[in-house]
Write a protein that holds these residues in place. Sequence first.
Motif, PDB file in Angstrom:
ATOM      1  N   PRO A  35       0.804  -1.223   0.000  1.00  0.00           N
ATOM      2  CA  PRO A  35       0.000   0.000   0.000  1.00  0.00           C
ATOM      3  C   PRO A  35       0.835   1.270   0.000  1.00  0.00           C
ATOM      4  CG  PRO A  35      -0.917  -1.588   1.527  1.00  0.00           C
ATOM      5  CD  PRO A  35       0.406  -2.144   1.085  1.00  0.00           C
ATOM      6  N   LEU A  36       2.032   1.234   0.584  1.00  0.00           N
ATOM      7  CA  LEU A  36       2.880   2.427   0.624  1.00  0.00           C
ATOM      8  C   LEU A  36       3.694   2.579  -0.656  1.00  0.00           C
ATOM      9  CD1 LEU A  36       3.592   4.773   2.499  1.00  0.00           C
ATOM     10  CD2 LEU A  36       5.454   3.380   3.433  1.00  0.00           C
ATOM     11  N   MET A  37       4.042   1.476  -1.289  1.00  0.00           N
ATOM     12  CA  MET A  37       4.804   1.475  -2.543  1.00  0.00           C
ATOM     13  C   MET A  37       4.018   0.640  -3.555  1.00  0.00           C
ATOM     14  SD  MET A  37       7.531   3.236  -1.826  1.00  0.00           S
ATOM     15  CE  MET A  37       8.067   3.964  -0.268  1.00  0.00           C
ATOM     16  N   PRO A  38       2.940   1.203  -4.144  1.00  0.00           N
ATOM     17  CA  PRO A  38       2.006   0.393  -4.929  1.00  0.00           C
ATOM     18  C   PRO A  38       2.425   0.111  -6.367  1.00  0.00           C
ATOM     19  CG  PRO A  38       1.214   2.647  -4.797  1.00  0.00           C
ATOM     20  CD  PRO A  38       2.462   2.587  -3.950  1.00  0.00           C
ATOM     21  N   HIS A  39       3.514   0.713  -6.836  1.00  0.00           N
ATOM     22  CA  HIS A  39       3.886   0.573  -8.243  1.00  0.00           C
ATOM     23  C   HIS A  39       5.056  -0.390  -8.405  1.00  0.00           C
ATOM     24  CE1 HIS A  39       1.147   3.848  -8.997  1.00  0.00           C
ATOM     25  NE2 HIS A  39       1.837   4.648  -8.186  1.00  0.00           N
ATOM     26  N   GLU A  40       5.014  -1.169  -9.500  1.00  0.00           N
ATOM     27  CA  GLU A  40       6.113  -2.085  -9.791  1.00  0.00           C
ATOM     28  C   GLU A  40       7.381  -1.282 -10.065  1.00  0.00           C
ATOM     29  OE1 GLU A  40       5.889  -5.131  -9.346  1.00  0.00           O
ATOM     30  OE2 GLU A  40       3.874  -5.859  -9.798  1.00  0.00           O
ATOM     31  N   ASN A  41       8.529  -1.891  -9.785  1.00  0.00           N
ATOM     32  CA  ASN A  41       9.802  -1.177  -9.902  1.00  0.00           C
ATOM     33  C   ASN A  41      10.342  -1.220 -11.340  1.00  0.00           C
ATOM     34  OD1 ASN A  41      10.282  -3.930  -9.778  1.00  0.00           O
ATOM     35  ND2 ASN A  41      12.134  -3.774  -8.537  1.00  0.00           N
ATOM     36  N   CYS A  42       9.537  -0.745 -12.287  1.00  0.00           N
ATOM     37  CA  CYS A  42       9.920  -0.681 -13.699  1.00  0.00           C
ATOM     38  C   CYS A  42      10.116   0.782 -14.103  1.00  0.00           C
ATOM     39  CB  CYS A  42       8.825  -1.275 -14.591  1.00  0.00           C
ATOM     40  SG  CYS A  42       8.230  -2.913 -14.108  1.00  0.00           S
ATOM     41  N   THR A  43      11.147   1.048 -14.868  1.00  0.00           N
ATOM     42  CA  THR A  43      11.306   2.387 -15.436  1.00  0.00           C
ATOM     43  C   THR A  43      10.562   2.455 -16.775  1.00  0.00           C
ATOM     44  OG1 THR A  43      13.325   1.847 -16.644  1.00  0.00           O
ATOM     45  CG2 THR A  43      13.575   2.576 -14.347  1.00  0.00           C
ATOM     46  N   LYS A  44      10.488   3.638 -17.344  1.00  0.00           N
ATOM     47  CA  LYS A  44       9.712   3.845 -18.575  1.00  0.00           C
ATOM     48  C   LYS A  44      10.257   3.049 -19.760  1.00  0.00           C
ATOM     49  CE  LYS A  44       7.942   8.451 -17.412  1.00  0.00           C
ATOM     50  NZ  LYS A  44       7.885   9.890 -17.788  1.00  0.00           N
ATOM     51  N   VAL A  45      11.561   2.817 -19.794  1.00  0.00           N
ATOM     52  CA  VAL A  45      12.138   2.107 -20.937  1.00  0.00           C
ATOM     53  C   VAL A  45      12.055   0.591 -20.774  1.00  0.00           C
ATOM     54  CG1 VAL A  45      13.714   4.019 -21.354  1.00  0.00           C
ATOM     55  CG2 VAL A  45      14.497   2.056 -20.011  1.00  0.00           C
ATOM     56  N   GLN A  46      11.669   0.117 -19.612  1.00  0.00           N
ATOM     57  CA  GLN A  46      11.629  -1.324 -19.347  1.00  0.00           C
ATOM     58  C   GLN A  46      10.233  -1.867 -19.673  1.00  0.00           C
ATOM     59  OE1 GLN A  46      12.915  -1.310 -15.251  1.00  0.00           O
ATOM     60  NE2 GLN A  46      15.083  -1.237 -15.789  1.00  0.00           N
ATOM     61  N   THR A  47       9.959  -1.979 -20.957  1.00  0.00           N
ATOM     62  CA  THR A  47       8.605  -2.319 -21.405  1.00  0.00           C
ATOM     63  C   THR A  47       8.207  -3.737 -21.031  1.00  0.00           C
ATOM     64  OG1 THR A  47       9.532  -2.880 -23.574  1.00  0.00           O
ATOM     65  CG2 THR A  47       8.656  -0.657 -23.287  1.00  0.00           C
ATOM     66  N   ALA A  48       9.139  -4.684 -21.091  1.00  0.00           N
ATOM     67  CA  ALA A  48       8.810  -6.055 -20.698  1.00  0.00           C
ATOM     68  C   ALA A  48       8.459  -6.118 -19.210  1.00  0.00           C
ATOM     69  CB  ALA A  48       9.983  -6.983 -21.010  1.00  0.00           C
ATOM     70  N   CYS A  49       9.145  -5.346 -18.428  1.00  0.00           N
ATOM     71  CA  CYS A  49       8.850  -5.263 -16.992  1.00  0.00           C
ATOM     72  C   CYS A  49       7.435  -4.736 -16.778  1.00  0.00           C
ATOM     73  CB  CYS A  49       9.883  -4.363 -16.324  1.00  0.00           C
ATOM     74  SG  CYS A  49       9.676  -4.152 -14.541  1.00  0.00           S
ATOM     75  N   GLN A  50       7.066  -3.734 -17.528  1.00  0.00           N
ATOM     76  CA  GLN A  50       5.739  -3.131 -17.372  1.00  0.00           C
ATOM     77  C   GLN A  50       4.615  -4.101 -17.759  1.00  0.00           C
ATOM     78  OE1 GLN A  50       5.729   0.549 -19.603  1.00  0.00           O
ATOM     79  NE2 GLN A  50       7.714   1.155 -18.753  1.00  0.00           N
ATOM     80  N   ARG A  51       4.893  -5.023 -18.689  1.00  0.00           N
ATOM     81  CA  ARG A  51       3.859  -5.958 -19.157  1.00  0.00           C
ATOM     82  C   ARG A  51       3.758  -7.217 -18.301  1.00  0.00           C
ATOM     83  NH1 ARG A  51       6.203  -4.720 -24.369  1.00  0.00           N
ATOM     84  NH2 ARG A  51       7.298  -6.721 -24.248  1.00  0.00           N
ATOM     85  N   ALA A  52       4.696  -7.436 -17.406  1.00  0.00           N
ATOM     86  CA  ALA A  52       4.717  -8.673 -16.616  1.00  0.00           C
ATOM     87  C   ALA A  52       3.507  -8.755 -15.693  1.00  0.00           C
ATOM     88  CB  ALA A  52       6.005  -8.744 -15.802  1.00  0.00           C
ATOM     89  N   PRO A  53       2.992  -9.961 -15.446  1.00  0.00           N
ATOM     90  CA  PRO A  53       1.828 -10.113 -14.586  1.00  0.00           C
ATOM     91  C   PRO A  53       2.140  -9.764 -13.140  1.00  0.00           C
ATOM     92  CG  PRO A  53       2.719 -12.262 -15.176  1.00  0.00           C
ATOM     93  CD  PRO A  53       3.431 -11.256 -16.018  1.00  0.00           C
ATOM     94  N   SER A  54       1.131  -9.283 -12.437  1.00  0.00           N
ATOM     95  CA  SER A  54       1.268  -8.897 -11.037  1.00  0.00           C
ATOM     96  C   SER A  54       0.737 -10.005 -10.139  1.00  0.00           C
ATOM     97  CB  SER A  54       0.498  -7.602 -10.769  1.00  0.00           C
ATOM     98  OG  SER A  54       0.444  -7.322  -9.389  1.00  0.00           O
ATOM     99  N   GLY A  55       1.242 -10.049  -8.920  1.00  0.00           N
ATOM    100  CA  GLY A  55       0.744 -11.007  -7.940  1.00  0.00           C
ATOM    101  C   GLY A  55      -0.371 -10.445  -7.097  1.00  0.00           C
ATOM    102  N   GLY A  56      -0.867  -9.271  -7.427  1.00  0.00           N
ATOM    103  CA  GLY A  56      -1.942  -8.638  -6.662  1.00  0.00           C
ATOM    104  C   GLY A  56      -1.740  -7.145  -6.630  1.00  0.00           C
ATOM    105  N   GLU A  57      -2.768  -6.448  -6.284  1.00  0.00           N
ATOM    106  CA  GLU A  57      -2.689  -4.979  -6.214  1.00  0.00           C
ATOM    107  C   GLU A  57      -3.192  -4.509  -4.853  1.00  0.00           C
ATOM    108  OE1 GLU A  57      -4.739  -3.321  -9.557  1.00  0.00           O
ATOM    109  OE2 GLU A  57      -3.372  -4.212 -11.009  1.00  0.00           O
ATOM    110  N   PRO A  58      -2.312  -4.388  -3.862  1.00  0.00           N
ATOM    111  CA  PRO A  58      -0.878  -4.679  -3.918  1.00  0.00           C
ATOM    112  C   PRO A  58      -0.588  -6.154  -3.633  1.00  0.00           C
ATOM    113  CG  PRO A  58      -1.408  -3.780  -1.800  1.00  0.00           C
ATOM    114  CD  PRO A  58      -2.698  -3.788  -2.568  1.00  0.00           C
ATOM    115  N   GLU A  59       0.678  -6.514  -3.832  1.00  0.00           N
ATOM    116  CA  GLU A  59       1.084  -7.905  -3.610  1.00  0.00           C
ATOM    117  C   GLU A  59       1.274  -8.217  -2.139  1.00  0.00           C
ATOM    118  OE1 GLU A  59       3.349  -8.256  -7.925  1.00  0.00           O
ATOM    119  OE2 GLU A  59       4.300  -7.240  -6.210  1.00  0.00           O
TER     120      GLU A  59
END
Length: 457
Positions: free
Chosen positions: A274-298
Amino acid sequence: MKLGRLVGYLGILPLAFLLSGAASVDPKALSGGTATVFDDSREAYSLPSPVMDPDNVAAFAQGRSLFRQSWVIAPANDRAAGLGPLYNRISCIACHAKNGRGGAPDGPDGTMQAMLLRLSIPGANPHGGPKPHPAYGDQLNERGVPGVPGEGIGFLIYDEHVETLPDGTKVTLRKPNVHFKEMAYGALGSDIMVSPRVGPVVYGLGLLEAISDDTILAMAKQTKPDGIAGRVNIVWDAMAQKEAIGRFGMKANVATLTEQIANAFSGDLGITSPLMPHENCTKVQTACQRAPSGGEPELTRAELYATVFYQRMLAVPARRDVNDKQVIHGNRLFVQARCIACHVAPLRTRPDAALPALSNQLIRPYTDLLLHDMGPGLADGRSDYLANGREWRTPPLWGIGLTHKVNPDAGYLHDGRARTLLEAIMWHGGEGNYSKEAVRAMSTEDRTALLRFLESL
């Protein structure tokens, strides 16, 4: 819950700890006040406070489980799903073996099992902290889930030199130089600032959190001898959404224990909260951004707070041999060498701490939680809020004498370069230079007594 059931439930609390009355113990041995445990085994950093409310045993056990848990890649039919997409290790305990210090690799062929690399570029983020690298963020994540390339690999090459002390003692000092290979998102650039960090200890953090701001400010204002100063770091408190005094992190760059833990879940494991809700991907890391999540939040709010409770209630090991003549002599030398000016003891926690068991405790952490200029030898050149590239927060010394019993591979200082306490002392410069030179000039007998005192903590 009765005492016997408490012991059985946790499976780690020897009954003698809870039955040892503080009245029969020398007060100097009570490093953590009533949150002190009398144990010098490999489990010394892993025990709960003896005065923890029995009703909180389940929360402590849950937090301990989360801290030791190996996370898995999503999607998976597992509550521990959510690792990554980019990460360093699969569990908290991997970098904090038995809640103790991590170690540094011995050379370029070693892996950073308990070490990470902080990254930044010149400038500051919107809140005044370090400005992350546009492609790699503020931490190098070596590993990625399937389909997401890890960011790259860092390795160390040491420069070594031998110092000969006046009594003939030889001390081999090594300084790590960081190099990179297999960088997935392009070159880091010539303006990159890199700081290697080993995992720090995690016991006693609830007591450090319970030291009042006024106490920290008062220590900063005190007049100190021999060029020693010490100042407060003012940082952004993500929970309160305002500036606050920093007390956690190697540059006192985090205000609260909750944020420190949420940052670690995010940066080290890629686990959102809840305090850090975003995945640790930068804008250029497109594969990271598309990866499935384990929950929102995990990591749920309850799980985050259970992990915080676990670390708040981890006890501090008692000092040993406090009445030994050599230890007493070493304590005097510690004071005479001005080490006590930064490694402060005793301190008292505030009366309204987050948990009653942490309130109004007389503790001996041997830290002032302030920033000190430690000279060019330890400088990482990387600023962090008000901390400049030569400043570090005074690390607590309580429990330091059990470091290698708990983790034989542990190292000292922020990057684990020092393999012994004497090596760590000999790296002190800047505000620590007087103390270093005092130790250098000691007779063999006196220096042995000083180290014996540190080993008693």
